[in-house]
Motif scaffolding. Sequence first.
Motif, PDB file in Angstrom:
ATOM      1  N   UNK A 196       3.096  -6.550   4.762  1.00 38.40           N
ATOM      2  CA  UNK A 196       2.556  -5.389   4.063  1.00 38.40           C
ATOM      3  C   UNK A 196       3.710  -4.424   3.826  1.00 38.40           C
ATOM      4  N   UNK A 197       3.971  -4.117   2.574  1.00 36.02           N
ATOM      5  CA  UNK A 197       4.993  -3.136   2.212  1.00 36.02           C
ATOM      6  C   UNK A 197       4.367  -1.751   2.283  1.00 36.02           C
ATOM      7  N   UNK A 198       4.906  -0.908   3.147  1.00 30.60           N
ATOM      8  CA  UNK A 198       4.452   0.480   3.286  1.00 30.60           C
ATOM      9  C   UNK A 198       5.344   1.319   2.379  1.00 30.60           C
ATOM     10  N   UNK A 199       4.897   1.512   1.160  1.00 24.71           N
ATOM     11  CA  UNK A 199       5.736   2.101   0.122  1.00 24.71           C
ATOM     12  C   UNK A 199       5.399   3.567  -0.130  1.00 24.71           C
ATOM     13  N   UNK A 200       6.432   4.364  -0.205  1.00 25.91           N
ATOM     14  CA  UNK A 200       6.286   5.777  -0.541  1.00 25.91           C
ATOM     15  C   UNK A 200       6.318   5.905  -2.064  1.00 25.91           C
ATOM     16  N   UNK A 201       5.327   6.565  -2.681  1.00 25.08           N
ATOM     17  CA  UNK A 201       5.316   6.686  -4.138  1.00 25.08           C
ATOM     18  C   UNK A 201       6.573   7.387  -4.650  1.00 25.08           C
ATOM     19  N   UNK A 202       7.147   6.846  -5.699  1.00 31.65           N
ATOM     20  CA  UNK A 202       8.330   7.442  -6.296  1.00 31.65           C
ATOM     21  C   UNK A 202       9.359   6.393  -6.621  1.00 31.65           C
ATOM     22  N   UNK A 203      10.611   6.812  -6.713  1.00 35.70           N
ATOM     23  CA  UNK A 203      11.688   5.883  -7.002  1.00 35.70           C
ATOM     24  C   UNK A 203      11.930   5.728  -8.487  1.00 35.70           C
ATOM     25  N   UNK A 204      12.807   4.817  -8.843  1.00 36.11           N
ATOM     26  CA  UNK A 204      13.229   4.689 -10.236  1.00 36.11           C
ATOM     27  C   UNK A 204      12.156   4.136 -11.169  1.00 36.11           C
ATOM     28  N   UNK A 205      11.129   3.491 -10.635  1.00 35.44           N
ATOM     29  CA  UNK A 205      10.091   2.890 -11.471  1.00 35.44           C
ATOM     30  C   UNK A 205       8.937   3.846 -11.767  1.00 35.44           C
ATOM     31  N   UNK A 257       0.864  -1.174   0.000  1.00 36.36           N
ATOM     32  CA  UNK A 257       0.000   0.000   0.000  1.00 36.36           C
ATOM     33  C   UNK A 257       0.903   1.227   0.000  1.00 36.36           C
ATOM     34  N   UNK A 258       0.407   2.295  -0.586  1.00 37.01           N
ATOM     35  CA  UNK A 258       1.166   3.536  -0.615  1.00 37.01           C
ATOM     36  C   UNK A 258       0.898   4.353   0.640  1.00 37.01           C
ATOM     37  N   UNK A 267       8.856  -6.006  10.089  1.00 42.53           N
ATOM     38  CA  UNK A 267       9.617  -7.152   9.591  1.00 42.53           C
ATOM     39  C   UNK A 267      10.929  -6.702   8.982  1.00 42.53           C
ATOM     40  N   UNK A 268      10.871  -5.618   8.208  1.00 49.22           N
ATOM     41  CA  UNK A 268      12.069  -5.117   7.542  1.00 49.22           C
ATOM     42  C   UNK A 268      11.991  -3.600   7.467  1.00 49.22           C
ATOM     43  N   UNK A 269      13.120  -2.965   7.677  1.00 46.45           N
ATOM     44  CA  UNK A 269      13.255  -1.527   7.510  1.00 46.45           C
ATOM     45  C   UNK A 269      14.652  -1.312   6.944  1.00 46.45           C
ATOM     46  N   UNK A 270      14.741  -1.314   5.609  1.00 44.73           N
ATOM     47  CA  UNK A 270      16.024  -1.340   4.928  1.00 44.73           C
ATOM     48  C   UNK A 270      16.128  -0.174   3.946  1.00 44.73           C
ATOM     49  N   UNK A 271      17.214   0.585   4.052  1.00 46.40           N
ATOM     50  CA  UNK A 271      17.502   1.645   3.082  1.00 46.40           C
ATOM     51  C   UNK A 271      18.163   0.987   1.884  1.00 46.40           C
ATOM     52  N   UNK A 272      17.430   0.951   0.771  1.00 47.43           N
ATOM     53  CA  UNK A 272      17.954   0.328  -0.439  1.00 47.43           C
ATOM     54  C   UNK A 272      18.589   1.358  -1.373  1.00 47.43           C
ATOM     55  N   UNK A 307       2.365   8.188   2.518  1.00 47.70           N
ATOM     56  CA  UNK A 307       3.041   9.430   2.153  1.00 47.70           C
ATOM     57  C   UNK A 307       4.250   9.721   3.033  1.00 47.70           C
ATOM     58  N   UNK A 308       4.279   9.137   4.222  1.00 49.97           N
ATOM     59  CA  UNK A 308       5.385   9.345   5.160  1.00 49.97           C
ATOM     60  C   UNK A 308       5.593   8.025   5.901  1.00 49.97           C
ATOM     61  N   UNK A 309       6.727   7.389   5.678  1.00 54.47           N
ATOM     62  CA  UNK A 309       6.941   6.067   6.255  1.00 54.47           C
ATOM     63  C   UNK A 309       7.110   6.096   7.774  1.00 54.47           C
ATOM     64  N   UNK A 310       7.661   7.162   8.329  1.00 49.94           N
ATOM     65  CA  UNK A 310       7.761   7.250   9.792  1.00 49.94           C
ATOM     66  C   UNK A 310       6.379   7.404  10.419  1.00 49.94           C
ATOM     67  N   UNK A 311       5.531   8.205   9.800  1.00 48.17           N
ATOM     68  CA  UNK A 311       4.150   8.355  10.285  1.00 48.17           C
ATOM     69  C   UNK A 311       3.393   7.039  10.127  1.00 48.17           C
ATOM     70  N   UNK A 312       3.676   6.314   9.031  1.00 49.29           N
ATOM     71  CA  UNK A 312       3.055   5.004   8.812  1.00 49.29           C
ATOM     72  C   UNK A 312       3.457   4.037   9.916  1.00 49.29           C
ATOM     73  N   UNK A 313       4.729   4.051  10.318  1.00 48.05           N
ATOM     74  CA  UNK A 313       5.176   3.193  11.420  1.00 48.05           C
ATOM     75  C   UNK A 313       4.433   3.516  12.709  1.00 48.05           C
ATOM     76  N   UNK A 314       4.289   4.801  12.988  1.00 49.97           N
ATOM     77  CA  UNK A 314       3.575   5.215  14.194  1.00 49.97           C
ATOM     78  C   UNK A 314       2.148   4.670  14.187  1.00 49.97           C
ATOM     79  N   UNK A 315       1.498   4.714  13.032  1.00 50.45           N
ATOM     80  CA  UNK A 315       0.119   4.254  12.928  1.00 50.45           C
ATOM     81  C   UNK A 315       0.024   2.727  12.942  1.00 50.45           C
TER      82      UNK A 315
END
Length: 138
Positions: free
Chosen positions: A56-65, A12-13, A33-38, A15-23
Amino acid sequence: MYMFNAITHSQIYVLDQDEALDFYVGKLGLEVNADVDMGFMRWLTVSIPGHPERQILLEKPGGPMMSEETAQQVRELVTKGAMGGGLFLSTDDCRKTYETLLGLGVEFTDEPTERPYGIDCGLRDPFGNSIRFAQLKS
């Protein structure tokens, strides 16, 4: 013979991964499960405690794709709650879970309601994603 044997990750997308963690961890009680800077993205997954086989991948929209223009459009759709899908979780006691989350400041879209499959209710995460949870009939 089946080609696949499990669903391991859903995305799921947010907007802020730290706020997503809090929620998702601080309020809903999921675990990281994983918190990795790729480099090109932060791979951040959560799951029901003790059940890392479905993350559940908490993904921020953007990146190379995704172009920045497309990422901005996705962010706007997430904010409007228009990304469809969402999450559906189960609980042993829908009303008690509802009261607990209400006490933590979670905002609901639907109060617990009797349905043919059990008792369920709905909420949105801080970004607009739809989440439902149910106490399913046996």
